[in-house]
Scaffold this motif. Structure first.
Motif, PDB file in Angstrom:
ATOM      1  N   LEU A 265     -54.887  -4.840 -11.718  1.00  0.00           N
ATOM      2  CA  LEU A 265     -53.629  -5.052 -11.003  1.00  0.00           C
ATOM      3  C   LEU A 265     -52.744  -6.084 -11.701  1.00  0.00           C
ATOM      4  O   LEU A 265     -51.515  -5.996 -11.626  1.00  0.00           O
ATOM      5  CB  LEU A 265     -53.917  -5.481  -9.562  1.00  0.00           C
ATOM      6  CG  LEU A 265     -54.462  -4.364  -8.674  1.00  0.00           C
ATOM      7  CD1 LEU A 265     -54.927  -4.921  -7.338  1.00  0.00           C
ATOM      8  CD2 LEU A 265     -53.407  -3.282  -8.465  1.00  0.00           C
TER       9      LEU A 265
ATOM     10  N   TRP B 181     -55.660  -1.013  -5.998  1.00  0.00           N
ATOM     11  CA  TRP B 181     -55.360  -1.677  -4.721  1.00  0.00           C
ATOM     12  C   TRP B 181     -56.343  -1.232  -3.649  1.00  0.00           C
ATOM     13  O   TRP B 181     -56.852  -2.064  -2.881  1.00  0.00           O
ATOM     14  CB  TRP B 181     -53.928  -1.353  -4.282  1.00  0.00           C
ATOM     15  CG  TRP B 181     -52.897  -2.288  -4.818  1.00  0.00           C
ATOM     16  CD1 TRP B 181     -51.882  -1.999  -5.681  1.00  0.00           C
ATOM     17  CD2 TRP B 181     -52.755  -3.687  -4.513  1.00  0.00           C
ATOM     18  NE1 TRP B 181     -51.130  -3.114  -5.943  1.00  0.00           N
ATOM     19  CE2 TRP B 181     -51.643  -4.172  -5.236  1.00  0.00           C
ATOM     20  CE3 TRP B 181     -53.474  -4.576  -3.701  1.00  0.00           C
ATOM     21  CZ2 TRP B 181     -51.227  -5.503  -5.174  1.00  0.00           C
ATOM     22  CZ3 TRP B 181     -53.063  -5.900  -3.641  1.00  0.00           C
ATOM     23  CH2 TRP B 181     -51.954  -6.347  -4.366  1.00  0.00           C
ATOM     24  N   TRP B 182     -56.593   0.076  -3.577  1.00  0.00           N
ATOM     25  CA  TRP B 182     -57.549   0.558  -2.578  1.00  0.00           C
ATOM     26  C   TRP B 182     -58.937  -0.032  -2.824  1.00  0.00           C
ATOM     27  O   TRP B 182     -59.601  -0.514  -1.908  1.00  0.00           O
ATOM     28  CB  TRP B 182     -57.607   2.089  -2.593  1.00  0.00           C
ATOM     29  CG  TRP B 182     -58.838   2.642  -1.930  1.00  0.00           C
ATOM     30  CD1 TRP B 182     -59.825   3.375  -2.516  1.00  0.00           C
ATOM     31  CD2 TRP B 182     -59.222   2.502  -0.555  1.00  0.00           C
ATOM     32  NE1 TRP B 182     -60.798   3.692  -1.600  1.00  0.00           N
ATOM     33  CE2 TRP B 182     -60.456   3.169  -0.383  1.00  0.00           C
ATOM     34  CE3 TRP B 182     -58.657   1.863   0.545  1.00  0.00           C
ATOM     35  CZ2 TRP B 182     -61.121   3.221   0.839  1.00  0.00           C
ATOM     36  CZ3 TRP B 182     -59.324   1.911   1.776  1.00  0.00           C
ATOM     37  CH2 TRP B 182     -60.527   2.589   1.910  1.00  0.00           C
TER      38      TRP B 182
ATOM     39  N   SER C 151     -58.995  -3.731  -1.919  1.00  0.00           N
ATOM     40  CA  SER C 151     -58.856  -3.982  -0.479  1.00  0.00           C
ATOM     41  C   SER C 151     -60.189  -3.913   0.242  1.00  0.00           C
ATOM     42  O   SER C 151     -60.398  -4.604   1.243  1.00  0.00           O
ATOM     43  CB  SER C 151     -57.878  -2.977   0.142  1.00  0.00           C
ATOM     44  OG  SER C 151     -58.443  -1.682   0.253  1.00  0.00           O
TER      45      SER C 151
ATOM     46  N   GLN D 233     -47.903  -8.935  -1.844  1.00  0.00           N
ATOM     47  CA  GLN D 233     -47.787  -8.051  -3.009  1.00  0.00           C
ATOM     48  C   GLN D 233     -48.070  -6.597  -2.629  1.00  0.00           C
ATOM     49  O   GLN D 233     -47.374  -5.673  -3.086  1.00  0.00           O
ATOM     50  CB  GLN D 233     -48.760  -8.508  -4.097  1.00  0.00           C
ATOM     51  CG  GLN D 233     -48.435  -9.860  -4.710  1.00  0.00           C
ATOM     52  CD  GLN D 233     -49.550 -10.359  -5.608  1.00  0.00           C
ATOM     53  OE1 GLN D 233     -50.248  -9.565  -6.252  1.00  0.00           O
ATOM     54  NE2 GLN D 233     -49.739 -11.668  -5.659  1.00  0.00           N
ATOM     55  N   LEU D 234     -49.069  -6.400  -1.791  1.00  0.00           N
ATOM     56  CA  LEU D 234     -49.408  -5.052  -1.347  1.00  0.00           C
ATOM     57  C   LEU D 234     -48.290  -4.465  -0.485  1.00  0.00           C
ATOM     58  O   LEU D 234     -47.921  -3.292  -0.619  1.00  0.00           O
ATOM     59  CB  LEU D 234     -50.737  -5.077  -0.588  1.00  0.00           C
ATOM     60  CG  LEU D 234     -51.262  -3.753  -0.035  1.00  0.00           C
ATOM     61  CD1 LEU D 234     -51.331  -2.678  -1.109  1.00  0.00           C
ATOM     62  CD2 LEU D 234     -52.639  -3.974   0.599  1.00  0.00           C
ATOM     63  N   GLU D 235     -47.724  -5.287   0.393  1.00  0.00           N
ATOM     64  CA  GLU D 235     -46.580  -4.864   1.214  1.00  0.00           C
ATOM     65  C   GLU D 235     -45.435  -4.394   0.310  1.00  0.00           C
ATOM     66  O   GLU D 235     -44.792  -3.368   0.578  1.00  0.00           O
ATOM     67  CB  GLU D 235     -46.107  -6.016   2.088  1.00  0.00           C
ATOM     68  CG  GLU D 235     -47.030  -6.379   3.233  1.00  0.00           C
ATOM     69  CD  GLU D 235     -46.644  -5.665   4.517  1.00  0.00           C
ATOM     70  OE1 GLU D 235     -45.992  -4.607   4.443  1.00  0.00           O
ATOM     71  OE2 GLU D 235     -47.015  -6.160   5.593  1.00  0.00           O
TER      72      GLU D 235
ATOM     73  N   GLN E 258     -45.589  -3.187  -2.686  1.00  0.00           N
ATOM     74  CA  GLN E 258     -45.914  -1.918  -3.329  1.00  0.00           C
ATOM     75  C   GLN E 258     -45.737  -0.748  -2.365  1.00  0.00           C
ATOM     76  O   GLN E 258     -45.241   0.309  -2.743  1.00  0.00           O
ATOM     77  CB  GLN E 258     -47.352  -1.946  -3.876  1.00  0.00           C
ATOM     78  CG  GLN E 258     -47.535  -2.812  -5.100  1.00  0.00           C
ATOM     79  CD  GLN E 258     -46.661  -2.365  -6.261  1.00  0.00           C
ATOM     80  OE1 GLN E 258     -46.452  -1.179  -6.473  1.00  0.00           O
ATOM     81  NE2 GLN E 258     -46.138  -3.338  -7.011  1.00  0.00           N
TER      82      GLN E 258
ATOM     83  N   LEU F 217     -52.181   3.417  -1.208  1.00  0.00           N
ATOM     84  CA  LEU F 217     -51.625   2.117  -0.840  1.00  0.00           C
ATOM     85  C   LEU F 217     -51.615   1.935   0.669  1.00  0.00           C
ATOM     86  O   LEU F 217     -51.876   0.830   1.171  1.00  0.00           O
ATOM     87  CB  LEU F 217     -50.212   1.980  -1.409  1.00  0.00           C
ATOM     88  CG  LEU F 217     -50.118   1.841  -2.933  1.00  0.00           C
ATOM     89  CD1 LEU F 217     -48.687   2.064  -3.404  1.00  0.00           C
ATOM     90  CD2 LEU F 217     -50.632   0.475  -3.390  1.00  0.00           C
TER      91      LEU F 217
ATOM     92  N   ALA G 157     -55.032   1.065   1.798  1.00  0.00           N
ATOM     93  CA  ALA G 157     -55.308  -0.334   1.463  1.00  0.00           C
ATOM     94  C   ALA G 157     -54.607  -1.282   2.430  1.00  0.00           C
ATOM     95  O   ALA G 157     -55.212  -2.252   2.925  1.00  0.00           O
ATOM     96  CB  ALA G 157     -54.860  -0.622   0.025  1.00  0.00           C
ATOM     97  N   LEU G 158     -53.337  -1.020   2.733  1.00  0.00           N
ATOM     98  CA  LEU G 158     -52.595  -1.902   3.628  1.00  0.00           C
ATOM     99  C   LEU G 158     -53.122  -1.795   5.059  1.00  0.00           C
ATOM    100  O   LEU G 158     -53.126  -2.792   5.792  1.00  0.00           O
ATOM    101  CB  LEU G 158     -51.104  -1.585   3.571  1.00  0.00           C
ATOM    102  CG  LEU G 158     -50.185  -2.540   4.359  1.00  0.00           C
ATOM    103  CD1 LEU G 158     -50.376  -3.989   3.917  1.00  0.00           C
ATOM    104  CD2 LEU G 158     -48.721  -2.126   4.204  1.00  0.00           C
TER     105      LEU G 158
END
Length: 446
Positions: free
Chosen positions: A105, A115-116, A119, A133-135, A137, A151, A154-155
């Motif tokens: 990343l 990301w997944w 997470s 950062q994830l938000e 993306q 994503l 992950a979120l």
């Protein structure tokens, strides 16, 4: 690779590497083929070699100029880092896996699969920089539907960690809807298959005699049920025994059974020799000289009628738990394989559970013992239940079976972050936090 012919893919990549020694793309892809076959050690070597090749490219300037390298991450680099992270995670090296996912990343902040993967290892906090950062993306517009799905998974996990249940559930809904659309799944296809199986095995199929070569092969122990029902924990317990090798989720039998025409009454008998030979070849490679090998492909429950005919020496263990816990755990996890299309819609999940329940009832009234393994009962009385399981498999008790968390085998499924822990209670209640969002679908469970 796309056809699931991984041995052929490995041979093809060997030819590529003969023409282009050290090619990182070929090394990375060959590593994926080895990983699909459960050959983690060989996969790891290929991923590490791919990373070394990319590093050599950067040192010599063969790939691109130094200035361009600074601006543009090398995709071969991030793919290999992510894949190596998966290998380390399967081996139980969570810290090493986290380092590789973070490095991927850092090189490419938009890399959805990393990301997944990250997470699942990371406990998010409200003020966590990774969360923002994830938000960002997820809000970006450049992602494909597939990457946006990853994503969102992950979120959703991150929102769950910080207590945002309403948003977490909304993200899981969106991610699952994208995955269902991607797979083009319709529950009608499984209704048709299950009806064909019940008709084809209305009466038990006569055992298909084994050859002397077959009889010399290791004995399979099938651990089956629904995904997320506890099959990985059961495999950890059973493969702590000195006579049992871990096979993990062996794709060979499921692939062969899925390809048969179940409307043809002669298909199984006609293909039995070829199917059994391919499967025993896989078992022998995995056995490492041990007489028993586990196969924890959960959806093998569909093939129990065929398993009894093809593998008369096999043991069959049916692992099950509270259906609400099972279905909720399936729904909130991403499955990289394409064989779990029912997993991405709550109504499909409930309907599929009904198909599974009815088929297991059908198999239970046919001759041939199926060992029953209740996950919740096991967590309440680990020693008594583990001893009963080992005895039902015809094995002598070994105390190591009480320490599944010490099992050093590689685990390449969605349970890879859990199986390094001692047996614990309470996981079957995780769905209750989301009960208001699930009650309409779960009310249809009967």
């Amino acid at each position: 690779m796309e056809l699931g012919r991984f041995e052929d893919a490995i041979a093809s990549f060997d030819r590529v590497l003969a023409l282009r020694p050290g090619d990182p793309v070929a090394l990375n892809n060959q590593g994926n083929a080895f990983l699909a076959l459960g050959r983690e050690i060989e996969a790891r070597k290929r991923f590490e070699a791919a990373l070394e090749a990319v590093a050599d490219d950067k040192l010599t300037g063969d790939a691109m100029s130094g200035a361009a390298q600074a601006r543009s991450p090398d995709p071969r680099h991030v793919f290999a880092l992510n894949n190596l992270g998966n290998i380390l995670l399967a081996e139980g090296d969570i810290a090493g896996a986290r380092t590789r996912f973070e490095a991927a990343l850092a090189a490419d902040p938009s890399y959805a699969e990393a990301w997944w993967n990250l997470s699942r290892l990371h406990g998010f906090a409200p003020d966590d920089p990774l969360l923002s950062q994830l938000e960002a993306q997820v809000a970006a517009e450049a992602h494909s539907e597939h990457d946006l799905m990853l994503l969102e998974f992950a979120l959703a996990k991150a929102m769950h960690d910080v207590g945002g249940t309403e948003r977490a559930f909304a993200l899981w809904q969106s991610a699952n809807a994208r995955r269902k659309a991607e797979l083009g799944y319709d529950i009608a296809q499984d209704r048709k298959l299950f009806a064909q199986l019940r008709e084809r095995f209305a009466a038990p199929h006569p055992p298909i005699p084994e050859t002397e070569t077959d009889k010399a092969a290791p004995v399979p122990i099938f651990l089956l049920g629904l995904p997320r029902s506890g099959t990985t924990l059961i495999e950890q317990i059973v493969t702590q025994h000195s006579q049992v090798a871990p096979g993990d989720e062996i794709a060979t039998l499921d692939r062969e059974m899925s390809a048969l025409d179940w409307c043809d009454p002669e298909a199984l008998s006609r293909e039995a020799g070829r199917v059994r030979s391919a499967y025993y070849e896989t078992l022998t490679r995995l056995a490492d000289g041990k007489p028993f090998v586990t196969d924890k492909m959960p959806l093998n429950f569909r093939w129990i009628g065929a398993i009894r005919a093809l593998f008369p020496r096999a043991s069959i263990v049916h692992v099950h738990r509270d259906p609400r816990a099972t279905l909720w755990s399936i729904y909130r996890n991403f499955f990289s394989s394409t064989g779990n299309g029912y997993a991405h819609d709550l109504d499909d999940l409930v309907a599929y559970h009904g198909l599974y329940r009815d088929l297991m009832a059908h198999w239970a009234v046919q001759p041939g013992a199926i060992v029953d393994c209740d996950y919740e009962a096991l967590t309440e009385a680990p020693e008594a239940r583990s001893r009963a399981l080992i005895d039902a498999l015809g094995l002598r008790w070994e105390d190591a079976c009480l320490r599944p968390q010490d099992n050093a085998r590689a685990v390449a499924t969605t349970s890879d972050t859990q199986v390094r822990k001692p047996i614990y209670k309470g996981s079957s209640q995780a769905w209750e936090k989301y009960a208001p969002y699930l009650e309409a679908a779960f009310a249809k469970l009967d």
